[in-house]
Write a protein that holds these residues in place. Structure first.
Motif, PDB file in Angstrom:
ATOM      1  N   ARG A 272      -4.994   1.872  -1.062  1.00 28.41           N
ATOM      2  CA  ARG A 272      -5.306   0.714  -0.222  1.00 28.41           C
ATOM      3  C   ARG A 272      -4.042   0.174   0.439  1.00 28.41           C
ATOM      4  NH1 ARG A 272      -5.109  -4.504  -1.262  1.00 28.41           N
ATOM      5  NH2 ARG A 272      -4.748  -4.120  -3.474  1.00 28.41           N
ATOM      6  N   SER A 410      -4.290   7.222  -9.798  1.00 30.77           N
ATOM      7  CA  SER A 410      -4.642   6.336  -8.682  1.00 30.77           C
ATOM      8  C   SER A 410      -6.000   5.714  -8.951  1.00 30.77           C
ATOM      9  CB  SER A 410      -4.671   7.115  -7.370  1.00 30.77           C
ATOM     10  OG  SER A 410      -5.110   6.295  -6.299  1.00 30.77           O
ATOM     11  N   SER A 412      -8.107   5.487  -6.510  1.00 32.81           N
ATOM     12  CA  SER A 412      -8.999   6.196  -5.597  1.00 32.81           C
ATOM     13  C   SER A 412      -8.865   7.691  -5.835  1.00 32.81           C
ATOM     14  CB  SER A 412      -8.664   5.852  -4.144  1.00 32.81           C
ATOM     15  OG  SER A 412      -7.326   6.182  -3.867  1.00 32.81           O
ATOM     16  N   ARG A 452      -8.813   6.942   1.152  1.00 33.91           N
ATOM     17  CA  ARG A 452      -8.719   5.502   1.318  1.00 33.91           C
ATOM     18  C   ARG A 452      -9.779   5.017   2.299  1.00 33.91           C
ATOM     19  NH1 ARG A 452      -5.978   3.323   5.412  1.00 33.91           N
ATOM     20  NH2 ARG A 452      -5.190   1.671   4.039  1.00 33.91           N
ATOM     21  N   ASP A 456      -9.395  -1.018   4.670  1.00 37.61           N
ATOM     22  CA  ASP A 456      -8.259  -1.580   3.923  1.00 37.61           C
ATOM     23  C   ASP A 456      -7.030  -1.595   4.830  1.00 37.61           C
ATOM     24  OD1 ASP A 456      -9.815  -1.895   1.655  1.00 37.61           O
ATOM     25  OD2 ASP A 456      -9.282   0.081   0.848  1.00 37.61           O
TER      26      ASP A 456
END
Length: 770
Positions: A272, A410, A412, A452, A456
């Motif tokens: 992000r 992470s 994500s 991502r 964001d």
């Protein structure tokens, strides 16, 4: 009766006594003055702390033999039995050889010594070798005359001892003196002198001494011949490295007695906020009893900031910060080895650092940790890339079977390089782990990508330098800055020969909306080949016909490329290159152009083959320089760069600014964002040089003192030690580094003299008859 009387021969008359004035002169010139000279030399060394003490101790041992031999000779002369034993005769001949050597060595300053006697009274120290030689010969002559008068055997020859002394001195002095002389000749501007210097080094040069000179003149032991006879500054480390490369064909940094035993990279990615943090832990082990220095140049992820570097050896843990580039290293090379810090970290051009490790030589293992923060490369809003750090230059070995263990987590989803597996993280939902091999030349380091959300676009972290402040990052799309004229500079060195077809194939994707010229850096003078969008096959053939051979300095081609691109209102230079280990000839002119017109021409460096790059380091601090991240093949990375200049092209930009208003809690990220902003701001202020205001200078100092995140825990009992700048030299202590050659020579000399004295201790020359 006849008396018979035996005739008794009269006893020989006692030899006349030596006059007091003569004996006093010999005692002063042959015993007292050399002792004073040795004492003064020792005091000067401990006061100045400029010379290797162990190397000097060998010279002091040799000099001390002169007063010792003369004192023994005068005692024998005064006694009633002036005959010399074989050990004493050998020692006296040894003293004659030492006195003769130092007399010849100090001959250029002898007249100055006479003048200094008149004005200052200290010139006797300069005359000590000559006076001691005269005293030694005078004492020997008096003793020889005494033996003849008493009917004794003649004095034994002084040649064996003198030759032994000259042999020892020659073994100590000649390798270093000849190597220094050859180095100085090889760096001469005259071609004939330079060629003779290379020839001298090839046949008589000492490779170990040449390598020591490559690390700075302070790494080479004391050499009286060079210091007395060779005037002017010595060979710089930069020149020594160029000579070593010319002589051996191998960069000096490829030679070491060290190997990498293990390597691990741990980190996290914040997709992000489009940033990541990594810690690279390396364990080194030495292969031999002694190592000089471990050096490595590390290529960082694009835009990365090094936040912490620590080295742990047997003496504890040492911490360093990244300091200025080549200038900082040059200052360290002027410092004596005993005063240098255990670790020195300097910049080596954009996105590169140089590591120089001088650990405790007693240990066999050391651990290095490098912590860094890096922005993700955003070629598209939905995906961010992070290229792992890698070595671009090193002087230690990496075993073929060694693998770098990688573990990155992470919040994500992540995708790793080939050989890495996707797993569940220990503290975060996603992770990639695996063991990757050391990148081969021509292939970029491993890439980790993170998914991502395009929405964001904002993230922030606290600003510790401002109360209630924040560093806010905004990610947005903007129209790309499209240059009007692009110069494509291709390194014609042999290292790029394997990339020929990839470069030729990329010509079919050159943009047609910009004027593009191809310049090859090779043996011939650089020329511009104009690319025509309607005839891309001509460009393909031109790129296929490049004769890749040898190694070439690319600075002249880059200078021509800058001047050609600067003819338009907005120019760009794309430099596709391999290693550049030799000092570029046209670097100063190129730097002058960029400093006078910093926004006229941008340069994009695309490293086709990793290796040392002196030119890139010389251009450090130029804001118009950018390094193209190696995400795929050379063809794909070049096409991706050029495609960003097609009509209507967009680029994703991450802008970081200081804010004081309150920020949404859900958008807060780690302090690594602050480190990236501080590095960008410091680079801008440095680029202004003298134009910076006092307020900006104060701000720069504040940025450099930002608190850094500590990512590891010291071992129990370890004493962290900050090592930076001038304080680094004081923190290093005064450890003495033994010189193996000097130790060996001293041991051999002592062994020879000891054997001779023991063997002949009970077999003196016959005394004169009574």
């Amino acid at each position: 009766m006849i008396d018979h009387h035996e005739s008794v021969s009269p006893s020989p008359a006692p030899p006349p006594a030596v006059r007091f004035s003569v004996r006093a002169a010999i005692w002063f010139a042959g015993v007292i003055l050399p002792v004073i000279a040795v004492a003064a030399l020792l005091i000067g060394v401990f006061w100045a702390q400029m010379i290797h003490l162990l190397t000097l101790s060998a010279h002091l041992f040799l000099i001390a033999s002169v007063p010792l031999a003369n004192a023994q000779l005068m005692i024998a002369l005064k006694s009633g039995q002036p005959a010399l034993s074989r050990p004493l005769a050998l020692l006296h001949g040894f003293a004659i050889g030492i006195s003769a050597f130092f007399t010849l060595l100090f001959l250029p300053v002898t007249l100055g010594g006479v003048a200094m006697i008149i004005y200052f009274g200290i010139g006797l120290l300069l005359l000590a070798p000559l006076l001691s030689l005269v005293a030694t010969l005078a004492a020997r002559r008096l003793l020889g005359r005494r033996l003849l008068q008493t009917g004794g055997a003649p004095l034994p020859s002084a040649w064996p001892g003198a030759l032994l002394a000259l042999a020892i001195v020659g073994a100590m002095e000649l390798p270093t003196a000849v190597t220094r002389l050859g180095m100085r000749m090889a760096t001469d501007e005259a071609h004939a002198t330079s060629a003779n210097g290379i020839r001298l080094l090839r046949y008589l040069g000492n490779e170990d001494i040449m390598l020591r000179l490559c690390y700075g003149d302070g790494n080479v032991g004391l050499d009286l011949i060079s210091s007395m006879l060779m005037k002017g500054p010595g060979t710089s480390a930069e020149d020594a490295r160029a000579v070593y490369y010319r002589l051996t064909g191998t960069p000096f940094s490829d030679v070491a007695n060290l190997h990498l035993a293990s390597s691990r990279i741990d980190g996290t990615l914040d997709a992000r906020a489009a940033l990541g943090s990594l810690e690279w832990t390396m364990v080194f082990r030495k292969e031999k009893y002694y190592w000089k220095e471990a050096r490595a140049q590390v290529t960082l992820p694009a835009g990365a900031v090094v936040t912490r570097v620590t080295l742990r050896d047997d003496s504890g843990e040492h911490e360093a910060t990244v300091s200025g580039g080549a200038q900082a290293r040059a200052e360290q090379e002027k410092t004596a080895s005993s005063k240098r810090p255990p670790i020195l970290v300097t910049t080596a051009g954009k996105d590169r650092i140089m590591l120089e490790l001088r650990p405790d030589h007693k240990g066999s293992e050391l651990t290095l940790r490098i912590a860094m923060t890096a922005p993700l490369v955003l070629n598209e809003a939905r995906l961010g890339y992070l290229q792992l750090p890698a070595f671009s230059e090193r002087n230690f070995g990496i075993p073929p079977a060694l693998r770098h263990a990688v573990s990155v987590e992470s919040a994500s989803a992540l995708q790793g390089a080939p050989g890495m597996r996707e797993e569940t993280g220990a503290t975060l939902p996603f992770a990639v782990r695996g063991d990757i091999a050391e990148p081969v030349p021509g292939v970029g380091a491993a890439i980790i990508s993170a998914l991502r959300a395009p929405a964001d676009t904002q993230a922030w972290s606290p600003d510790p330098t401002v109360q209630n402040g924040a560093i806010v990052q905004t990610i947005s799309q903007k129209a790309a800055r499209i240059p009007r004229r692009v110069a494509l500079v291709i390194d014609g060195s042999m290292a790029l020969a394997a990339q020929r077809e990839q470069l030729a194939r990329a010509a079919t994707s050159f943009p047609g909306n910009v004027e593009l010229g191809v310049i090859v850096a090779g043996n011939e003078a650089p020329q511009v080949f104009l690319h025509h969008y309607s005839d891309s096959l001509a460009s393909v053939r031109h790129l296929q016909d490049i004769a890749y051979e040898g190694g070439h300095d690319n600075s002249a081609a880059l200078l021509m490329a800058w001047e050609w691109a600067a003819a338009s209102s907005d120019g760009a230079v794309v430099w596709i290159h391999g290693p550049q280990p030799i000092m570029p000839r046209s670097a100063n002119a190129l730097l002058q152009h960029y400093r006078q017109r910093p926004d006229q021409v941008r340069m994009f460096a695309l490293e086709a083959v990793t290796g040392p790059n002196v030119l890139w380091e010389r251009m450090e601090g130029i804001a118009a320089l950018s390094r193209v991240p190696r995400i795929g093949s050379l063809h794909d990375d070049l096409v991706r760069l050029l495609s960003g200049w097609k009509p209507g092209a967009q680029q994703i930009v991450a802008e970081r600014r200081r804010r004081t208003e309150r920020q949404p809690a859900q958008e807060q990220t780690s302090p690594h964002l602050t480190h990236l902003w501080a590095d960008e701001r410091a680079a801008l202020l440095r680029a202004k040089n003298a134009l910076a205001t006092p307020q900006e200078e104060e701000q720069l100092r504040g940025l450099e003192q930002l608190p850094l995140e500590k990512t590891d825990t010291p071992a129990p009992g370890a004493q962290p030690q900050a090592v930076t700048g001038q304080k680094a030299a004081q923190a290093a202590g005064m450890g003495i580094v033994p010189e193996p050659e000097t130790v060996l020579i001293t041991v051999v000399a002592l062994a020879v003299l000891g054997w001779r004295m023991r063997f002949h201790l009970r077999t003196p020359y016959p005394a004169s008859p009574e």
